[in-house]
Write a protein that holds these residues in place. Structure first.
Motif, PDB file in Angstrom:
ATOM      1  N   SER A 201      56.429  32.480  25.503  1.00 53.89           N
ATOM      2  CA  SER A 201      56.848  32.925  27.148  1.00 53.89           C
ATOM      3  C   SER A 201      57.194  31.998  27.638  1.00 53.89           C
ATOM      4  CB  SER A 201      55.637  33.064  27.761  1.00 53.89           C
ATOM      5  OG  SER A 201      55.050  33.025  27.341  1.00 53.89           O
ATOM      6  N   VAL A 202      56.642  30.233  27.508  1.00 58.48           N
ATOM      7  CA  VAL A 202      57.195  29.839  27.742  1.00 58.48           C
ATOM      8  C   VAL A 202      58.779  29.708  27.953  1.00 58.48           C
ATOM      9  CG1 VAL A 202      57.553  26.898  27.875  1.00 58.48           C
ATOM     10  CG2 VAL A 202      54.950  28.356  27.368  1.00 58.48           C
ATOM     11  N   ARG A 203      59.504  29.733  27.133  1.00 56.07           N
ATOM     12  CA  ARG A 203      60.599  29.128  26.603  1.00 56.07           C
ATOM     13  C   ARG A 203      61.600  30.584  27.958  1.00 56.07           C
ATOM     14  NH1 ARG A 203      64.380  27.147  23.364  1.00 56.07           N
ATOM     15  NH2 ARG A 203      66.530  27.421  24.299  1.00 56.07           N
ATOM     16  N   GLN A 204      61.934  31.369  27.794  1.00 57.99           N
ATOM     17  CA  GLN A 204      61.709  32.302  28.558  1.00 57.99           C
ATOM     18  C   GLN A 204      61.729  32.546  29.622  1.00 57.99           C
ATOM     19  OE1 GLN A 204      59.425  36.203  26.708  1.00 57.99           O
ATOM     20  NE2 GLN A 204      60.489  35.808  24.600  1.00 57.99           N
ATOM     21  N   TYR A 205      60.512  31.528  29.933  1.00 58.60           N
ATOM     22  CA  TYR A 205      60.678  31.393  32.029  1.00 58.60           C
ATOM     23  C   TYR A 205      61.121  30.686  32.162  1.00 58.60           C
ATOM     24  CZ  TYR A 205      56.925  34.744  33.722  1.00 58.60           C
ATOM     25  OH  TYR A 205      55.793  35.489  33.840  1.00 58.60           O
ATOM     26  N   LEU A 206      61.698  29.301  31.363  1.00 60.32           N
ATOM     27  CA  LEU A 206      62.078  28.147  31.343  1.00 60.32           C
ATOM     28  C   LEU A 206      64.051  29.069  31.670  1.00 60.32           C
ATOM     29  CD1 LEU A 206      62.476  25.355  31.888  1.00 60.32           C
ATOM     30  CD2 LEU A 206      62.639  24.622  29.363  1.00 60.32           C
ATOM     31  N   ASP A 207      63.470  29.441  30.411  1.00 62.54           N
ATOM     32  CA  ASP A 207      65.951  29.714  30.275  1.00 62.54           C
ATOM     33  C   ASP A 207      65.691  30.839  31.541  1.00 62.54           C
ATOM     34  OD1 ASP A 207      66.023  29.031  27.681  1.00 62.54           O
ATOM     35  OD2 ASP A 207      65.909  30.129  26.754  1.00 62.54           O
ATOM     36  N   ALA A 208      65.022  31.381  32.295  1.00 63.89           N
ATOM     37  CA  ALA A 208      65.765  32.124  33.118  1.00 63.89           C
ATOM     38  C   ALA A 208      65.158  31.929  34.209  1.00 63.89           C
ATOM     39  CB  ALA A 208      65.117  33.373  33.247  1.00 63.89           C
ATOM     40  N   ALA A 209      64.706  30.948  34.684  1.00 65.67           N
ATOM     41  CA  ALA A 209      64.903  29.971  35.526  1.00 65.67           C
ATOM     42  C   ALA A 209      66.060  28.936  35.847  1.00 65.67           C
ATOM     43  CB  ALA A 209      63.382  29.425  35.780  1.00 65.67           C
ATOM     44  N   LEU A 210      66.834  28.121  34.866  1.00 61.32           N
ATOM     45  CA  LEU A 210      67.750  27.528  34.964  1.00 61.32           C
ATOM     46  C   LEU A 210      68.997  27.925  34.895  1.00 61.32           C
ATOM     47  CD1 LEU A 210      66.154  24.929  32.510  1.00 61.32           C
ATOM     48  CD2 LEU A 210      66.248  24.531  35.022  1.00 61.32           C
ATOM     49  N   PHE A 211      68.313  29.926  34.501  1.00 65.22           N
ATOM     50  CA  PHE A 211      69.873  30.148  34.208  1.00 65.22           C
ATOM     51  C   PHE A 211      71.733  30.040  35.287  1.00 65.22           C
ATOM     52  CE2 PHE A 211      73.076  34.028  34.310  1.00 65.22           C
ATOM     53  CZ  PHE A 211      74.117  33.796  32.947  1.00 65.22           C
ATOM     54  N   PRO A 212      72.198  29.973  34.958  1.00 60.31           N
ATOM     55  CA  PRO A 212      73.315  29.936  33.601  1.00 60.31           C
ATOM     56  C   PRO A 212      73.233  28.567  33.362  1.00 60.31           C
ATOM     57  CG  PRO A 212      74.692  29.930  35.951  1.00 60.31           C
ATOM     58  CD  PRO A 212      73.726  29.559  36.014  1.00 60.31           C
ATOM     59  N   GLN A 213      72.590  27.597  34.075  1.00 60.90           N
ATOM     60  CA  GLN A 213      72.724  26.149  33.486  1.00 60.90           C
ATOM     61  C   GLN A 213      71.607  25.439  32.053  1.00 60.90           C
ATOM     62  OE1 GLN A 213      71.992  23.048  37.315  1.00 60.90           O
ATOM     63  NE2 GLN A 213      71.007  25.056  37.567  1.00 60.90           N
ATOM     64  N   THR A 214      71.789  24.510  31.487  1.00 60.69           N
ATOM     65  CA  THR A 214      71.574  25.140  29.532  1.00 60.69           C
ATOM     66  C   THR A 214      70.972  23.262  29.865  1.00 60.69           C
ATOM     67  OG1 THR A 214      73.693  24.384  29.077  1.00 60.69           O
ATOM     68  CG2 THR A 214      72.695  26.437  28.537  1.00 60.69           C
ATOM     69  N   LEU A 215      69.830  23.271  29.127  1.00 64.04           N
ATOM     70  CA  LEU A 215      69.854  21.783  28.509  1.00 64.04           C
ATOM     71  C   LEU A 215      70.549  21.353  27.541  1.00 64.04           C
ATOM     72  CD1 LEU A 215      66.205  22.467  29.624  1.00 64.04           C
ATOM     73  CD2 LEU A 215      67.925  21.967  31.372  1.00 64.04           C
ATOM     74  N   ARG A 216      69.859  19.251  27.440  1.00 57.75           N
ATOM     75  CA  ARG A 216      70.594  19.053  26.146  1.00 57.75           C
ATOM     76  C   ARG A 216      69.804  19.712  24.781  1.00 57.75           C
ATOM     77  NH1 ARG A 216      72.008  13.251  27.068  1.00 57.75           N
ATOM     78  NH2 ARG A 216      71.851  13.377  24.423  1.00 57.75           N
ATOM     79  N   THR A 217      69.013  20.060  24.239  1.00 59.35           N
ATOM     80  CA  THR A 217      68.155  20.544  23.688  1.00 59.35           C
ATOM     81  C   THR A 217      68.091  19.464  22.024  1.00 59.35           C
ATOM     82  OG1 THR A 217      68.757  22.840  23.801  1.00 59.35           O
ATOM     83  CG2 THR A 217      67.267  21.963  21.480  1.00 59.35           C
ATOM     84  N   LEU A 218      67.609  18.816  21.772  1.00 58.42           N
ATOM     85  CA  LEU A 218      66.903  17.991  20.427  1.00 58.42           C
ATOM     86  C   LEU A 218      66.208  19.013  19.942  1.00 58.42           C
ATOM     87  CD1 LEU A 218      66.705  15.108  19.819  1.00 58.42           C
ATOM     88  CD2 LEU A 218      64.361  15.424  20.223  1.00 58.42           C
ATOM     89  N   VAL A 219      65.810  19.434  20.269  1.00 60.41           N
ATOM     90  CA  VAL A 219      65.164  20.450  18.782  1.00 60.41           C
ATOM     91  C   VAL A 219      63.849  21.546  19.585  1.00 60.41           C
ATOM     92  CG1 VAL A 219      63.141  19.139  18.498  1.00 60.41           C
ATOM     93  CG2 VAL A 219      63.436  20.205  16.805  1.00 60.41           C
ATOM     94  N   GLU A 220      64.262  22.481  18.381  1.00 58.68           N
ATOM     95  CA  GLU A 220      62.989  23.867  18.537  1.00 58.68           C
ATOM     96  C   GLU A 220      61.790  23.528  17.748  1.00 58.68           C
ATOM     97  OE1 GLU A 220      64.571  27.109  19.103  1.00 58.68           O
ATOM     98  OE2 GLU A 220      66.759  26.851  20.485  1.00 58.68           O
ATOM     99  N   VAL A 221      60.610  24.349  18.353  1.00 58.95           N
ATOM    100  CA  VAL A 221      59.696  23.655  17.493  1.00 58.95           C
ATOM    101  C   VAL A 221      58.412  24.867  18.047  1.00 58.95           C
ATOM    102  CG1 VAL A 221      59.556  21.182  17.863  1.00 58.95           C
ATOM    103  CG2 VAL A 221      58.041  21.847  19.096  1.00 58.95           C
ATOM    104  N   GLU A 222      58.070  25.323  17.178  1.00 57.15           N
ATOM    105  CA  GLU A 222      56.429  26.658  17.404  1.00 57.15           C
ATOM    106  C   GLU A 222      55.645  26.139  18.421  1.00 57.15           C
ATOM    107  OE1 GLU A 222      56.909  29.909  17.155  1.00 57.15           O
ATOM    108  OE2 GLU A 222      58.518  29.789  15.694  1.00 57.15           O
ATOM    109  N   GLN A 223      55.094  24.320  18.503  1.00 57.27           N
ATOM    110  CA  GLN A 223      53.703  24.010  18.957  1.00 57.27           C
ATOM    111  C   GLN A 223      54.239  23.011  19.636  1.00 57.27           C
ATOM    112  OE1 GLN A 223      51.070  25.857  17.837  1.00 57.27           O
ATOM    113  NE2 GLN A 223      51.974  27.357  16.128  1.00 57.27           N
TER     114      GLN A 223
END
Length: 309
Positions: A201-223
């Motif tokens: 849910s954290v990622r989904q809120y963040l993506d919705a708030a930033l759309f259509p802008q994006t960030l420089r993803t280093l890595v995706e993690v679960e924890q």
């Protein structure tokens, strides 16, 4: 065959005291009423259970066999009644709850400490999972209720607002953003970013708030603990919910409240619609409501924190 617990108790009383008058007194009945009850019992089973004389009342052979079953039934009824009394008094019971890991690790321990201090005989099962598994656990009867970031209002489920959760930048305290007065989306974009998994849910809120802008993803993690480790090592920055800030209370780290559009997460308390909670589950449900997180952004401004609220 219609045999009641009253019939069983009367039979056992007469078998023990071997006297109609004394057995009637024990059962709080008149002797004629008691005698009629025993006769009706014998009529129901179709057998003579007692040999009667002016001097003795003794069990027949059939009565002795009936006594074994009656004794077992009486014990089971008493055990059942005691179990119900214990449940009503919360001396025993079971409750299962599913909730987001950020709540399970930071807020839940204090709630459970108080609940189990009040009700040490109640067993509590906890599933610390993301929102969708939380909802599934309630829908499938594996959890009595859940705390999730999904408003699950369906014919089977009902949801009520529980608390709101703000978002914070986390970075090293020697990072340029740690000293910046205000932080917006353009300030986040130049830096390597540690993302939580897309199904969170954290990622989904963040993506919705930033759309259509994006960030420089280093890595995706679960924890979140992994996010903390990567940020602490200086590999990148991240944005996390305020309820998870305890993970980042580490030397060398800084947390800063963000005031970005749509960056506030609503947490819902979800349960099955039209279904009563058990006594134990209802007690925990009410305690969680009484102890729901206060202003979650206040934690970041506690003495010794670096924050901009």
């Amino acid at each position: 065959m219609n045999i009641s617990s009253r019939d069983i108790q009367a039979f056992l009383a007469l078998a023990e005291v071997k006297n109609f008058t004394r057995a009637a007194v024990r059962c709080h009945l008149s002797q004629p009423a008691f005698s009629a009850l025993i006769k009706a019992l014998e009529d129901h089973v179709g057998l003579k259970l007692f040999d009667r004389s002016t001097r003795h009342v003794l069990l027949t052979q059939e009565g002795e066999r009936f006594w074994l079953s009656a004794q077992r039934i009486a014990e089971e009824l008493e055990d059942c009644a005691k179990a119900m009394r214990d449940t009503a008094q919360l001396a025993r019971g079971h409750v299962a709850v599913a909730l987001l890991p950020s709540l399970a690790a930071g807020w839940l321990p204090g709630v459970l400490a108080q609940f189990l201090a009040r009700h040490p005989g109640v067993e509590v099962a906890v599933q610390d999972v993301l929102s969708e598994p939380c909802i599934t656990a309630v829908a499938q009867g594996e959890a009595d209720f859940a705390l999730a970031a999904i408003r699950a209002d369906t014919p089977e489920l009902q949801a009520e607002p529980f608390c709101r959760d703000g978002f914070h930048l986390v970075c090293r305290d020697d990072h340029p953003l740690a000293q910046q007065a205000e932080i917006g989306v353009p300030d986040l974009q130049p830096w390597p970013f540690v993302h939580l998994a897309r199904h969170s849910s954290v990622r989904q809120y963040l993506d919705a708030a930033l759309f259509p802008q994006t960030l420089r993803t280093l890595v995706e993690v679960e924890q979140l603990a992994t996010v903390m480790g990567l940020v602490q090592a200086g590999l990148g920055i991240s944005v996390v919910p305020a309820l998870s800030l305890f993970h980042f209370d580490k030397p060398g780290l800084c947390t800063r409240a963000l005031q970005l559009p749509a960056m506030e997460r609503q947490i819902y308390l979800v349960r099955r619609r039209g279904r009563s909670l058990s006594v134990a589950a209802q007690a925990l449900y009410r305690l969680m409501q009484d102890m729901r997180p206060a202003c979650v952004t206040a934690w970041a401004a506690a003495p010794g924190r670096v924050a901009n609220n």
